[in-house]
Design an enzyme around this catalytic site. Structure first.
Site, PDB file in Angstrom:
ATOM      1  CD  GLN A  72      14.552   3.523   2.129  1.00 23.10           C
ATOM      2  OE1 GLN A  72      14.471   3.271   0.928  1.00 23.10           O
ATOM      3  NE2 GLN A  72      14.757   4.760   2.568  1.00 23.10           N
ATOM      4  CB  SER A  73       7.192   1.264   2.377  1.00 20.20           C
ATOM      5  OG  SER A  73       6.099   0.793   1.599  1.00 20.20           O
ATOM      6  CG  ASN A  74      10.198  -1.257  -2.600  1.00 22.14           C
ATOM      7  OD1 ASN A  74      11.026  -0.491  -3.050  1.00 22.14           O
ATOM      8  ND2 ASN A  74      10.525  -2.357  -1.948  1.00 22.14           N
TER       9      ASN A  74
END
Ligand SMILES: *Cc1c(COP(=O)(O)O)cnc(C)c1O
Length: 326
Positions: A72-74
């Site tokens: 879920q890395s922005n």
């Protein structure tokens, strides 16, 4: 150096007073810096760093970018968007196993055309070197962006952001006493600190630690200090930095990275329902909770002007819908 940017976002981001929330905590004047609206594929703080990375990658003639992060890395989602805009091939190394369906940031990275590699337990870019070698054998010219985009070049994005803030403060005849923000790979924190010293502002940084685990064999404090030392030389800042200048506030990271508790939920709802602004549950929600705790319990000086630097993260809300629905 600080002008070597490839334009990716919409800057300056807005600086707004939180009128409703300031009434809830009447001892303080509360402001927010809207990097969640930085203008590229749902915004966020990484756009500032990426302007410097993409400029350097293009000037070195690279055609491929590699970076790493959580699923879920922005940072990875914004890197995928930056690569799409700059015409670069994007490879993302994401921890864990390939899920059946994509969601949140992972879904957006996929839609933005990134080539995604799932790296199991290696969740902080341990496999970048191997992938880089493989791509170079295929004659790709590879540029590597470190985990979270946190090295000195990435930090320049936030040195530059302080210049932007200073101009806004002058325009509005405003003084800020504290800046609260989420700190997780250190680039934002190091950049803000260097910027405050370079542009001679009197602001205390309140970096809220998100991830209790450090980077490899380093604590995050050490990683930040390392960038401060490099930046101090490059930018000729007349200051000697010590670990005190790099220390994070550790009171809110105990549940672990990406674990959503009542605190983050409360913070998200409070800002959403008072100002109509959405946080995310992993980073900005945790940092905002930390700020609220300081305001509620008068842990910072009364009557001060307090800025929350919103670093983005909106898409993660959809991934954590089960926790957030309760
Ligand atoms: C990456 C990120 C941060 C932390 O920034 P660092 O420079 O990695 O410390 C904070 N908030 C959000 C939403 C992020 O994506």
């Amino acid at each position: 150096m600080l002008n070597n940017k490839y334009k990716l976002g919409l800057f300056p981001t807005a600086l707004e007073r939180m009128d409703n929330l300031s009434k809830v905590y009447p001892n303080y004047n509360l402001y927010i810096k809207r990097d969640d609206n930085s203008g590229l594929a749902s915004g966020g703080n990484k756009v500032r760093k990426l302007q410097f990375f993409i400029y350097e990658a293009l000037s070195k003639g690279c055609d491929t970018i590699i970076t790493a992060g959580a699923q879920q890395s922005n940072h990875c989602r914004q890197t995928a968007a930056a690569c799409a805009k700059a015409g670069l091939e994007c490879h993302l190394l994401l921890g864990g196993k390939k899920p059946k369906n994509y969601n949140g940031n992972l879904l957006l990275s996929h839609l933005l055309g990134a080539k995604i590699h799932f790296t199991g337990d290696n969740r902080k870019g341990e496999d970048i070197i191997k992938l880089k070698q493989d791509l170079e054998i295929q004659k790709r010219n590879v540029y590597e962006i470190p985990y979270g985009g946190s090295n000195l070049l990435g930090a320049y994005g936030f040195v530059d952001a302080v210049k932007e803030l200073k101009e806004q403060l002058l325009e509005n005849n405003l003084k800020i006493d504290y800046i609260f923000f989420a700190s997780s790979s250190g680039g934002t924190q190091a950049g803000l600190k260097l910027g405050i010293d370079l542009y001679d502002l009197d602001i205390k940084l309140m970096p809220i630690s998100i991830d209790k685990i450090g980077l490899g064999d380093k604590t995050l404090d050490d990683a930040v200090l390392e960038i401060l030392h490099q930046g101090q030389k490059e930018l000729s800042i007349q200051k000697t930095y010590s670990i005190k200048d790099a220390t994070l506030i550790r009171d809110y990271d105990k549940p672990g990275y990406g674990v959503i508790t009542e605190n983050e939920k409360m913070a998200i709802k409070q800002l959403a329902q008072s100002e109509g602004i959405l946080l995310d549950p992993v980073y900005s929600g945790r940092a905002f909770y930390g700020m609220i705790d300081h305001l509620k319990n008068n842990k910072i000086e009364k009557n001060s002007n307090v800025l929350f630097w919103h670093t983005g993260g909106l898409p993660a809300n959809f991934y954590y819908s089960e926790e957030l629905s309760k």
